[in-house]
Every structure is written in C-alpha cells, then in structure tokens.
Design an enzyme around this catalytic site. Structure first.
Site, PDB file in Angstrom:
ATOM      1  N   ASN A 127      -5.163   6.473  -2.361  1.00 21.13           N
ATOM      2  CA  ASN A 127      -4.822   6.882  -0.989  1.00 21.13           C
ATOM      3  C   ASN A 127      -4.204   8.273  -0.928  1.00 21.13           C
ATOM      4  OD1 ASN A 127      -5.930   4.664   0.200  1.00 21.13           O
ATOM      5  ND2 ASN A 127      -4.056   3.456   0.104  1.00 21.13           N
ATOM      6  N   GLU A 141      -4.788  -0.911  -8.719  1.00 20.33           N
ATOM      7  CA  GLU A 141      -3.833   0.088  -9.199  1.00 20.33           C
ATOM      8  C   GLU A 141      -2.602  -0.681  -9.695  1.00 20.33           C
ATOM      9  OE1 GLU A 141      -4.733   4.034  -6.510  1.00 20.33           O
ATOM     10  OE2 GLU A 141      -3.500   2.492  -5.588  1.00 20.33           O
ATOM     11  N   SER A 177       0.830  -1.204   0.000  1.00 20.33           N
ATOM     12  CA  SER A 177       0.000   0.000   0.000  1.00 20.33           C
ATOM     13  C   SER A 177       0.856   1.242   0.000  1.00 20.33           C
ATOM     14  CB  SER A 177      -0.880   0.041   1.252  1.00 20.33           C
ATOM     15  OG  SER A 177      -1.659  -1.103   1.353  1.00 20.33           O
ATOM     16  N   HIS A 203      -1.911  -3.299  -6.794  1.00 18.99           N
ATOM     17  CA  HIS A 203      -2.496  -2.881  -5.517  1.00 18.99           C
ATOM     18  C   HIS A 203      -4.003  -3.130  -5.532  1.00 18.99           C
ATOM     19  CE1 HIS A 203      -3.466   0.430  -2.403  1.00 18.99           C
ATOM     20  NE2 HIS A 203      -3.090  -0.662  -1.784  1.00 18.99           N
TER      21      HIS A 203
HETATM   22  N1  LIG Z   1      -5.550  -4.833   4.620  1.00 18.34           N
HETATM   23  C1  LIG Z   1      -5.806  -3.957   3.660  1.00 18.34           C
HETATM   24  O1  LIG Z   1      -6.834  -3.263   3.659  1.00 18.34           O
HETATM   25  C2  LIG Z   1      -4.835  -3.806   2.512  1.00 18.34           C
HETATM   26  C3  LIG Z   1      -5.285  -3.239   1.306  1.00 18.34           C
HETATM   27  C4  LIG Z   1      -4.399  -3.153   0.225  1.00 18.34           C
HETATM   28  C5  LIG Z   1      -3.094  -3.587   0.367  1.00 18.34           C
HETATM   29  N2  LIG Z   1      -2.674  -4.100   1.556  1.00 18.34           N
HETATM   30  C6  LIG Z   1      -1.281  -4.576   1.632  1.00 18.34           C
HETATM   31  O2  LIG Z   1      -1.292  -5.983   1.481  1.00 18.34           O
HETATM   32  C7  LIG Z   1      -0.231  -6.562   2.239  1.00 18.34           C
HETATM   33  C8  LIG Z   1      -0.784  -7.587   3.215  1.00 18.34           C
HETATM   34  O3  LIG Z   1      -1.701  -6.951   4.056  1.00 18.34           O
HETATM   35  P1  LIG Z   1      -2.788  -7.769   4.891  1.00 18.34           P
HETATM   36  O4  LIG Z   1      -3.714  -6.764   5.453  1.00 18.34           O
HETATM   37  O5  LIG Z   1      -3.309  -8.892   4.079  1.00 18.34           O
HETATM   38  O6  LIG Z   1      -1.863  -8.348   6.068  1.00 18.34           O
HETATM   39  P2  LIG Z   1      -2.132  -9.616   7.018  1.00 18.34           P
HETATM   40  O7  LIG Z   1      -1.334  -9.369   8.246  1.00 18.34           O
HETATM   41  O8  LIG Z   1      -3.587  -9.905   7.129  1.00 18.34           O
HETATM   42  O9  LIG Z   1      -1.468 -10.844   6.210  1.00 18.34           O
HETATM   43  C9  LIG Z   1      -0.091 -10.954   5.970  1.00 18.34           C
HETATM   44  C10 LIG Z   1       0.247 -12.441   5.848  1.00 18.34           C
HETATM   45  O10 LIG Z   1       1.613 -12.547   5.439  1.00 18.34           O
HETATM   46  C11 LIG Z   1       2.259 -13.568   6.188  1.00 18.34           C
HETATM   47  N3  LIG Z   1       3.676 -13.210   6.241  1.00 18.34           N
HETATM   48  C12 LIG Z   1       4.247 -12.201   6.941  1.00 18.34           C
HETATM   49  N4  LIG Z   1       5.578 -12.142   6.679  1.00 18.34           N
HETATM   50  C13 LIG Z   1       5.836 -13.127   5.773  1.00 18.34           C
HETATM   51  C14 LIG Z   1       7.008 -13.565   5.099  1.00 18.34           C
HETATM   52  N5  LIG Z   1       8.182 -12.966   5.293  1.00 18.34           N
HETATM   53  N6  LIG Z   1       6.900 -14.594   4.225  1.00 18.34           N
HETATM   54  C15 LIG Z   1       5.715 -15.197   4.003  1.00 18.34           C
HETATM   55  N7  LIG Z   1       4.575 -14.839   4.623  1.00 18.34           N
HETATM   56  C16 LIG Z   1       4.629 -13.810   5.495  1.00 18.34           C
HETATM   57  C17 LIG Z   1       1.555 -13.570   7.545  1.00 18.34           C
HETATM   58  O11 LIG Z   1       1.638 -14.839   8.160  1.00 18.34           O
HETATM   59  C18 LIG Z   1       0.122 -13.215   7.165  1.00 18.34           C
HETATM   60  O12 LIG Z   1      -0.668 -14.362   6.948  1.00 18.34           O
HETATM   61  C19 LIG Z   1       0.506  -5.389   2.898  1.00 18.34           C
HETATM   62  O13 LIG Z   1       1.584  -5.001   2.093  1.00 18.34           O
HETATM   63  C20 LIG Z   1      -0.568  -4.314   2.944  1.00 18.34           C
HETATM   64  O14 LIG Z   1      -0.033  -3.013   2.966  1.00 18.34           O
HETATM   65  C21 LIG Z   1      -3.511  -4.241   2.632  1.00 18.34           C
END
Ligand SMILES: NC(=O)c1ccc[n+]([C@@H]2O[C@H](COP(=O)([O-])OP(=O)(O)OC[C@H]3O[C@@H](n4cnc5c(N)ncnc54)[C@H](O)[C@@H]3O)[C@@H](O)[C@H]2O)c1
Length: 284
Positions: free
Chosen positions: A189, A151, A118, A139
């Site tokens: 954003n 995106e 993000s 994204h």
């Molecule tokens: N949550 C949102 O609204 C949203 C929206 C768009 C983008 N994002 C982006 O998406 C990404 C994930 O966000 P999320 O909300 O799904 O997070 P989350 O914490 O729900 O999930 C992350 C997952 O990654 C795993 N993980 C962490 N480190 C790891 C590694 N080194 N190798 C393998 N697996 C690993 C964790 O076990 C977890 O299951 C981030 O970069 C975030 O900025 C999030």
C-alpha cells in the site's frame, strides 16, 4: 504442522482467513463480537468450500473434513488454548488495543498474537497486549482465499523466534510470506495507494477521459486493470482513508488524498458498491 488457530472478526477478511487456515489443515475456532456477524461469517466459510467443490479444486470429502475442524466461539475465553490468534476486527486503534489487552490476559504464554490491520501501527497493538514480543502483523489481501500475498509485519519488539514461526505459519498456508517493516502502508500500500492517488491527480489536472486513462495504463504499462477502475473496485472511501493514514503516518502532505477523491466520496460516489465512481456500474 497442524495448529489450533483462533480467528477474531468474521467479516470480509476474517471469513476468508478462516477458509485459508482450514484448507491448510488447521483447526479453527472462529469468534465475532456480534452473533449475527458470526453466523454470516461461518456461512461464508461454508460457501467458500462449496465453491471449491463446484469448481473441482477440492473433493467433497476434503471439504467436509475441513469444515469438521471449524467451531464457532461464544467468547474470547473459548480461544484460551489456541496456538495462534489472527485478529480481523474493525480498523479502529482503540478497539484493537482493547482486544489485544484482553488477548494478552487470556491466551497461553506461548501463543502468537497476529493482527490483520492495514494501516494501524502493529507496534502500538503489540504494546497494548502486554506481551509485545509475541505480536506480529499478518496482513492478508482481499479476497484472502485467492490472493497469494501475506505481508508479515515485524516490529522492533518481537522475539525473532516468534517472527520466524509466523513466517513459517504463513508459508504453510500456501501463501507468499513477505517480511515487512512496521511502517505506514507496509510495502504494497505504500507503493500502490500513492500511485492510485497520482492517477486521480492526473485525471483532475489533464481533464483526460477516465476510460482513456485506464486504457493507457493497461496497454502501456501492463496493468491488468486501469487505476481508476481499481479505485472503483477498492472503494473511493477506502482509498481516501488509506491516503490519509499514509500521509499522517509519514507526516508528509504529498501523500494526502487529491481533493477530487474527497469530493466524490462526499457526493456518495464510492465506486462499484454504489454503482458509480470514476466509471458507472449496473446496480448490484
Ligand atoms: N477489506 C479489505 O480489503 C482488507 C484487506 C486487508 C486487511 N483488512 C483489515 O482487516 C480488518 C477487518 O477488515 P474487514 O474488511 O474484514 O472488516 P469487516 O467490517 O468486513 O469485518 C469486521 C468484523 O469484525 C467484527 N468486529 C468488530 N469489532 C469487533 C470486536 N471488538 N470484537 C469482535 N469482533 C468485532 C464485526 O462484527 C465484523 O464482522 C481491518 O483491520 C482491515 O483494515 C481489510
């Protein structure tokens, strides 16, 4: 054209992205660094398809066929032969850089490497991979199976053909693929986060009732949900972090989070997930 897709990180976003890719006909190999998180993620994908069948938007046979194209991976090496990998792990620059370094050393030379970050520089992630010409941002928005937008982030280092293929891939997921520069907050954003911060500023400076402020934006500006209710849904901690990232990325303190937001996070009032933010919610 159906492709082999690797998804890394099966949390909120990754599980949704897996579901979207399977529904579009791709084969998916799903990996999470934590076995428990992997099982939970795979279960969420199965539930996603069960929901589609329940709602009548998908036949049981199609849901079964989609899930038959899903496999779980035990290690990054299992993703060696995928056409495209989509990373959705923790939003920490060093952690993402380490992973892309490993992907750069592991995947086939013609694979596309995509990050769902993000707020972290896609250019920095691309450089860490050792093959920056093959890295893009994809994204997705939360929840990925519902939100139309992706995106597609373009760095100065990407091969134009790789970028065109990434746009085509996102469109093939039945998404609105919008080209985006690699700038803090990308497009949505960059606009939305400061607007929400201004809503907090207005609340603090005018002493307006949060309910009235939200009602005003809904009735007067056509917002489907008031800005304060939207921050409650996103999470005040997430909004705080997003403001900080944009302010830091642009080097402009105007974008810094309003002190009221920081204070509420400090007090543990994070929005819906804690039952209290700008509004109060039933405990979940
Ligand atoms: N949550 C949102 O609204 C949203 C929206 C768009 C983008 N994002 C982006 O998406 C990404 C994930 O966000 P999320 O909300 O799904 O997070 P989350 O914490 O729900 O999930 C992350 C997952 O990654 C795993 N993980 C962490 N480190 C790891 C590694 N080194 N190798 C393998 N697996 C690993 C964790 O076990 C977890 O299951 C981030 O970069 C975030 O900025 C999030």
């Amino acid at each position: 054209m159906a492709q082999a897709v690797g998804v890394i990180g099966l949390g909120t976003m990754g599980a949704g992205i897996v579901e979207v890719c399977l529904a579009a006909g791709h084969e998916v190999i799903a990996y999470d660094g934590y076995p428990e998180a992997r099982e939970k993620g795979l279960e969420r994908v199965r539930k996603g398809f069960a929901r589609r069948v329940e709602k009548g938007t998908m036949e049981q046979a199609d849901a079964d066929a989609a899930l038959a194209r899903l496999s779980g991976a035990e290690a990054i090496a299992d993703l060696r032969d995928v056409d495209i990998v989509i990373e959705a792990i923790a939003e920490i620059p060093e952690v993402k850089h380490d992973l892309f370094r490993e992907l750069g050393a592991t995947l086939q030379p013609d694979a596309i490497l995509a990050t769902n970050t993000s707020a972290i520089s896609v250019t920095g992630i691309a450089e860490a991979s050792g093959r920056p010409e093959r890295v893009v941002g994809l994204h997705f928005f939360n929840p990925a199976p519902v939100m139309k937008l992706v995106e597609v982030v373009r760095t100065a280092l990407v091969d134009p053909q790789v970028y065109a293929d990434a746009i085509e891939f996102a469109e093939g997921l039945d998404k609105e693929a919008v080209p985006c520069p690699d700038t803090p907050g990308f497009l949505v954003n960059r606009v939305l986060v400061p607007m929400l911060n201004d809503a907090v500023r207005t609340l603090a400076e005018t002493g307006a009732d949060p309910i009235d402020l939200d009602r005003a934006l809904k009735a007067g500006a056509g917002w489907p949900m008031g800005p304060l209710a939207l921050i409650d849904l996103i999470g005040l901690d997430v909004q705080l972090h997003a403001c900080e990232a944009i302010a830091e990325g642009l080097g402009d303190p105007h974008f810094a989070p309003h002190p009221l937001l920081a204070q509420m996070v400090e007090e543990g009032r994070l929005g819906r997930k804690t039952g209290e933010g700008f509004h109060t919610y039933e405990a979940r």
